[in-house]
Write an enzyme that holds these catalytic residues in place. Structure first.
Site, PDB file in Angstrom:
ATOM      1  N   SER A 111      -6.362  15.014  -8.678  1.00 26.02           N
ATOM      2  CA  SER A 111      -5.350  15.652  -7.821  1.00 26.02           C
ATOM      3  C   SER A 111      -5.615  17.149  -7.683  1.00 26.02           C
ATOM      4  O   SER A 111      -5.541  17.709  -6.589  1.00 26.02           O
ATOM      5  CB  SER A 111      -3.957  15.479  -8.437  1.00 26.02           C
ATOM      6  OG  SER A 111      -3.581  14.138  -8.423  1.00 26.02           O
ATOM      7  N   SER A 129       6.828  11.046  -3.485  1.00 28.57           N
ATOM      8  CA  SER A 129       5.378  11.006  -3.275  1.00 28.57           C
ATOM      9  C   SER A 129       4.823  12.409  -3.132  1.00 28.57           C
ATOM     10  O   SER A 129       5.179  13.149  -2.207  1.00 28.57           O
ATOM     11  CB  SER A 129       5.042  10.198  -2.007  1.00 28.57           C
ATOM     12  OG  SER A 129       3.735  10.505  -1.581  1.00 28.57           O
ATOM     13  N   ASP A 140       0.080   6.344 -11.954  1.00 29.83           N
ATOM     14  CA  ASP A 140      -1.305   5.838 -12.000  1.00 29.83           C
ATOM     15  C   ASP A 140      -1.663   5.210 -13.350  1.00 29.83           C
ATOM     16  O   ASP A 140      -2.756   4.662 -13.513  1.00 29.83           O
ATOM     17  CB  ASP A 140      -2.288   6.964 -11.667  1.00 29.83           C
ATOM     18  CG  ASP A 140      -2.126   7.444 -10.225  1.00 29.83           C
ATOM     19  OD1 ASP A 140      -1.613   6.672  -9.387  1.00 29.83           O
ATOM     20  OD2 ASP A 140      -2.510   8.595  -9.933  1.00 29.83           O
ATOM     21  N   LYS A 143      -0.921   0.965  -3.629  1.00 34.55           N
ATOM     22  CA  LYS A 143      -1.986   1.807  -4.191  1.00 34.55           C
ATOM     23  C   LYS A 143      -3.350   1.272  -3.759  1.00 34.55           C
ATOM     24  O   LYS A 143      -3.454   0.543  -2.793  1.00 34.55           O
ATOM     25  CB  LYS A 143      -1.843   1.862  -5.712  1.00 34.55           C
ATOM     26  CG  LYS A 143      -0.583   2.579  -6.163  1.00 34.55           C
ATOM     27  CD  LYS A 143      -0.654   4.060  -5.818  1.00 34.55           C
ATOM     28  CE  LYS A 143       0.647   4.774  -6.070  1.00 34.55           C
ATOM     29  NZ  LYS A 143       0.654   6.138  -5.555  1.00 34.55           N
TER      30      LYS A 143
HETATM   31  C1  S3P Z   1      -1.478  11.783  -5.931  1.00 36.03           C
HETATM   32  C2  S3P Z   1      -0.199  11.290  -5.823  1.00 36.03           C
HETATM   33  C3  S3P Z   1       0.171   9.906  -6.189  1.00 36.03           C
HETATM   34  C4  S3P Z   1      -0.909   9.241  -7.044  1.00 36.03           C
HETATM   35  C5  S3P Z   1      -2.285   9.482  -6.505  1.00 36.03           C
HETATM   36  C6  S3P Z   1      -2.587  10.971  -6.458  1.00 36.03           C
HETATM   37  C7  S3P Z   1      -1.740  13.178  -5.530  1.00 36.03           C
HETATM   38  O1  S3P Z   1       0.323   9.148  -5.001  1.00 36.03           O
HETATM   39  O2  S3P Z   1      -0.659   7.861  -7.156  1.00 36.03           O
HETATM   40  O3  S3P Z   1      -3.260   8.833  -7.288  1.00 36.03           O
HETATM   41  O4  S3P Z   1      -2.798  13.737  -5.891  1.00 36.03           O
HETATM   42  O5  S3P Z   1      -0.891  13.754  -4.847  1.00 36.03           O
HETATM   43  P1  S3P Z   1       1.695   9.133  -4.156  1.00 36.03           P
HETATM   44  O6  S3P Z   1       1.958  10.470  -3.633  1.00 36.03           O
HETATM   45  O7  S3P Z   1       1.452   8.144  -3.063  1.00 36.03           O
HETATM   46  O8  S3P Z   1       2.748   8.655  -5.121  1.00 36.03           O
END
Ligand code: S3P
Length: 423
Positions: free
Chosen positions: A14, A158, A308, A335
């Site tokens: 991220s 999200s 995750d 996912k």
């Molecule tokens: C992420 C947000 C999450 C996570 C993904 C990475 C990010 O998804 O599951 O692996 O880097 O912002 P969502 O925003 O869809 O929950």
């Protein structure tokens, strides 16, 4: 006596995506230390290069020679975001501020993931976005150089939705606020603040302030990913012959829900060397074998902070003394694979009783569960592949994977690290 192994797992995915994208629109060079060189984040580098940004790779770092806030060039080709939801959704946010045509595509998994969640707010801000019926990629974006402000109330927690809007908000003079039902990971907020962008966080609402320019001329150090470290955390709890020290793990409160679950279970872990690096809490995790594990409950309040980690926590659930429950988790079906189905079908295949609901599942755990030797269908999902590899390594049961190439999307060094730990 257990052997002690020290490991720095893969860098945070991220934070790597955000660092590369935001550095690309800075005024001056930014050095990103310990960038994650996995398929997802390398695809982000390639996409940024296609937009005219010069990115130099030097050992484990990347040096981004930015083009400035308004200087992306129309890409000559389709931008391929591969398997990455974060890549496509966040970059769509930035591209919404540019008056040229960009097309973003992805692999079969990404093509089946919902994009309406970003198309709707970005369109309200003034971007023109075309998509496949139902709201799926490829996405065709023609942006607007001064986007409208927005006060957006998201139905889901999200970080990808929140970040897409905040990235687009850099190209607006208006009020830009995002509210979510539960706070999702706040790496975008932390990095904005670190890079000098004004942002206010008020519980579950974030609003951009006046300064929306990035000066640069700084360094970002990417810590180890708690989601990647989690595989070795659980391996250590379940194996009786290794204690693992996981170095430099990002312990950001909005990401570290797994630690609360470990505490619920009574698992044996400690945190050492806590510090803050570029606005992110970082520390070392020391994890030991734990014989007696209590079952756990995951509900909507904690879910975003461990979203995750559900696949690997499900492996832990097999050996808890009782029924573990995961509820309010319908997002798991959206996912890289339908993770509720992928987890339940594979747990059944190895001989563990589960009960599946639309928005979650139960795992009937037993401390001495015997694991049936079988073939695991990974559904081409990296986290399913790594989770069942950990089960196989911890219990010495041969579990063949339908594929293991998906692991490269987030953790190309996974098998090297595993071999080092078990050697
Ligand atoms: C992420 C947000 C999450 C996570 C993904 C990475 C990010 O998804 O599951 O692996 O880097 O912002 P969502 O925003 O869809 O929950």
């Amino acid at each position: 006596m257990a052997k002690i192994k020290t490991l720095r797992s893969a860098s945070d995915k991220s934070i790597s995506h955000r660092a590369a994208m935001l550095s690309s629109i800075a005024k001056h060079e930014i050095i990103i230390r310990n960038y994650l060189f996995a398929e997802d984040t390398v695809n982000t580098i390639r996409a940024l290069e296609n937009l005219g940004v010069n990115i130099e790779i030097r050992n484990s770092d990347i040096i981004v020679n930015p083009v400035g806030k308004y200087s992306f060039k129309e890409p000559q080709d389709i931008l391929d975001m591969g398997n990455s939801g974060t890549g496509i959704r966040l970059l769509s946010g930035l591209l919404s501020g540019f008056e040229f045509l960009s097309i973003l595509k992805g692999d079969d998994s990404l093509k089946s993931r919902p994009m309406m969640r970003i198309i709707e707010p970005l369109s309200k801000m003034g971007a023109k976005i075309m998509y496949r019926q139902g709201g799926y990629a490829p996405l065709v974006i023609y942006g607007k150089s001064n986007l409208n402000g927005i006060r957006y109330e998201s139905k889901i927690a999200s970080a990808q939705v929140k970040s897409a809007i905040l990235f687009a908000g850099l190209y607006s003079d208006g009020d830009v606020c995002v509210k979510e039902p539960i706070k999702s990971r706040n790496h975008t907020e932390n990095m904005f603040r670190y890079l000098g962008i004004d942002i206010e966080e008020n519980n579950t609402e974030v609003c951009l302030g006046k300064n929306r320019e990035i000066y640069g001329d700084c360094e970002i150090n990417v810590p180890a990913d708690i989601s990647s470290s989690a595989f070795f955390v659980i391996l250590s709890i379940l194996s009786d012959d290794v204690e693992i020290v996981l170095k430099d793990v990002c312990l950001n409160e909005t990401r570290s829900g797994i630690l609360h679950i470990l505490s619920q279970c009574g698992a044996n872990y400690e945190i050492d060397n806590k510090r803050v690096e570029n606005n992110e809490l970082v520390g070392d995790l020391i994890v030991k074998h734990t014989k007696e594990l209590k079952p756990f409950v995951i509900d909507k309040d904690i879910l975003p902070s461990l979203i995750d980690e559900i696949p690997i926590l499900s492996i832990l659930g097999i050996f808890c003394d009782g029924v573990s429950i995961i509820k309010d988790a319908s997002e798991l079906r959206k996912k890289e694979s339908d993770r509720i189905k992928a987890i339940c079908s594979n747990l059944s295949a190895v001989g563990v009783k589960t009960e599946e609901f639309e928005d979650g599942f139960k795992i009937y755990g037993k401390p001495n569960h015997t694991i049936r030797k079988t073939k695991i269908n990974t559904y081409n999902d990296h986290r399913i592949a790594m989770s069942f590899t950990v089960l196989s390594a911890a219990k010495g049961v041969d579990l063949a994977l339908s594929e293991n190439q998906s692991i490269k999307t987030s953790y190309p060094g996974f098998f090297d690290h595993l071999n080092y730990i078990i050697s």
